[in-house]
Write a protein that holds these residues in place. Structure first.
Motif, mmCIF file in Angstrom:
data_model
loop_
_atom_site.group_PDB
_atom_site.id
_atom_site.type_symbol
_atom_site.label_atom_id
_atom_site.label_comp_id
_atom_site.label_asym_id
_atom_site.label_seq_id
_atom_site.Cartn_x
_atom_site.Cartn_y
_atom_site.Cartn_z
ATOM 1 N N LEU A 39 -3.629 -0.107 -2.387
ATOM 2 C CA LEU A 39 -2.395 -0.641 -2.958
ATOM 3 C C LEU A 39 -1.270 0.377 -2.866
ATOM 4 C CD1 LEU A 39 -3.755 -2.464 -6.128
ATOM 5 C CD2 LEU A 39 -2.451 -3.537 -4.279
ATOM 6 N N TYR A 40 -1.579 1.632 -3.183
ATOM 7 C CA TYR A 40 -0.562 2.683 -3.127
ATOM 8 C C TYR A 40 -0.033 2.832 -1.697
ATOM 9 C CZ TYR A 40 1.881 7.048 -3.784
ATOM 10 O OH TYR A 40 2.852 8.011 -3.816
ATOM 11 N N ALA A 41 -0.944 2.829 -0.721
ATOM 12 C CA ALA A 41 -0.537 2.972 0.681
ATOM 13 C C ALA A 41 0.334 1.785 1.107
ATOM 14 C CB ALA A 41 -1.762 3.088 1.579
ATOM 15 N N ARG A 42 -0.061 0.577 0.722
ATOM 16 C CA ARG A 42 0.748 -0.605 1.068
ATOM 17 C C ARG A 42 2.103 -0.537 0.365
ATOM 18 N NH1 ARG A 42 0.782 -5.175 3.797
ATOM 19 N NH2 ARG A 42 1.823 -7.014 2.950
ATOM 20 N N GLY A 43 2.098 -0.110 -0.887
ATOM 21 C CA GLY A 43 3.349 0.018 -1.624
ATOM 22 C C GLY A 43 4.296 1.005 -0.960
ATOM 23 N N ASP A 44 3.753 2.103 -0.470
ATOM 24 C CA ASP A 44 4.588 3.096 0.200
ATOM 25 C C ASP A 44 5.170 2.522 1.491
ATOM 26 O OD1 ASP A 44 5.696 5.787 0.358
ATOM 27 O OD2 ASP A 44 4.312 6.079 2.047
ATOM 28 N N SER A 79 -1.252 -1.912 -14.122
ATOM 29 C CA SER A 79 -2.222 -2.547 -15.016
ATOM 30 C C SER A 79 -3.451 -1.662 -15.207
ATOM 31 C CB SER A 79 -2.640 -3.916 -14.470
ATOM 32 O OG SER A 79 -3.563 -3.775 -13.396
ATOM 33 N N GLY A 80 -3.723 -0.824 -14.215
ATOM 34 C CA GLY A 80 -4.870 0.071 -14.310
ATOM 35 C C GLY A 80 -6.205 -0.625 -14.152
ATOM 36 N N GLU A 81 -6.194 -1.884 -13.757
ATOM 37 C CA GLU A 81 -7.433 -2.641 -13.649
ATOM 38 C C GLU A 81 -8.052 -2.613 -12.265
ATOM 39 O OE1 GLU A 81 -6.889 -6.557 -15.254
ATOM 40 O OE2 GLU A 81 -6.020 -5.772 -17.106
ATOM 41 N N VAL A 89 2.639 -5.045 -6.093
ATOM 42 C CA VAL A 89 1.790 -3.860 -5.957
ATOM 43 C C VAL A 89 1.954 -2.954 -7.178
ATOM 44 C CG1 VAL A 89 1.519 -1.691 -4.665
ATOM 45 C CG2 VAL A 89 1.639 -3.868 -3.447
ATOM 46 N N VAL A 90 3.192 -2.713 -7.572
ATOM 47 C CA VAL A 90 3.465 -1.849 -8.727
ATOM 48 C C VAL A 90 2.826 -2.437 -9.976
ATOM 49 C CG1 VAL A 90 5.282 -0.969 -10.245
ATOM 50 C CG2 VAL A 90 5.538 -0.810 -7.765
#
Length: 87
Positions: free
Chosen positions: A43-48, A32-34, A26-27
């Motif tokens: 992605l941020y929510a899953r990463g958290d 990558s910013g893509e 996820v990170v």
């Protein structure tokens, strides 16, 4: 979106190592910013959620380690029951 990327495993079912690898993925994707904005938010929510899962597993492991009973010289002599409900 993440749903279009295939079926993602339930975070609660992941081992620490699996969750850590998923978090690293996820990170990497976020850095990558893509990813489009909506996918980045997912992605941020899953990463958290993955981070919280890893922290919970680490906290439980630490509690188990601290449950080792030592003698007066500091040598381990056994363990005491670990109450997972308190972790």
């Amino acid at each position: 979106m993440l749903a279009s990327m295939g079926t993602l495993p339930d975070i609660a079912a992941l081992s620490f190592e699996e969750a850590l690898k998923a978090l690293e993925d996820v990170v990497r994707k976020l850095e990558s910013g893509e990813a489009p904005l909506d996918e980045s938010i997912e992605l941020y929510a899953r990463g958290d959620a993955l981070r919280a899962h890893c922290q919970k597993r680490l906290d439980a492991a630490q509690a188990r380690i601290e449950a080792i009973v030592s003698d007066r010289d500091g040598k381990p002599v056994g363990t005491r029951p670990f109450d997972e409900a308190s972790a």
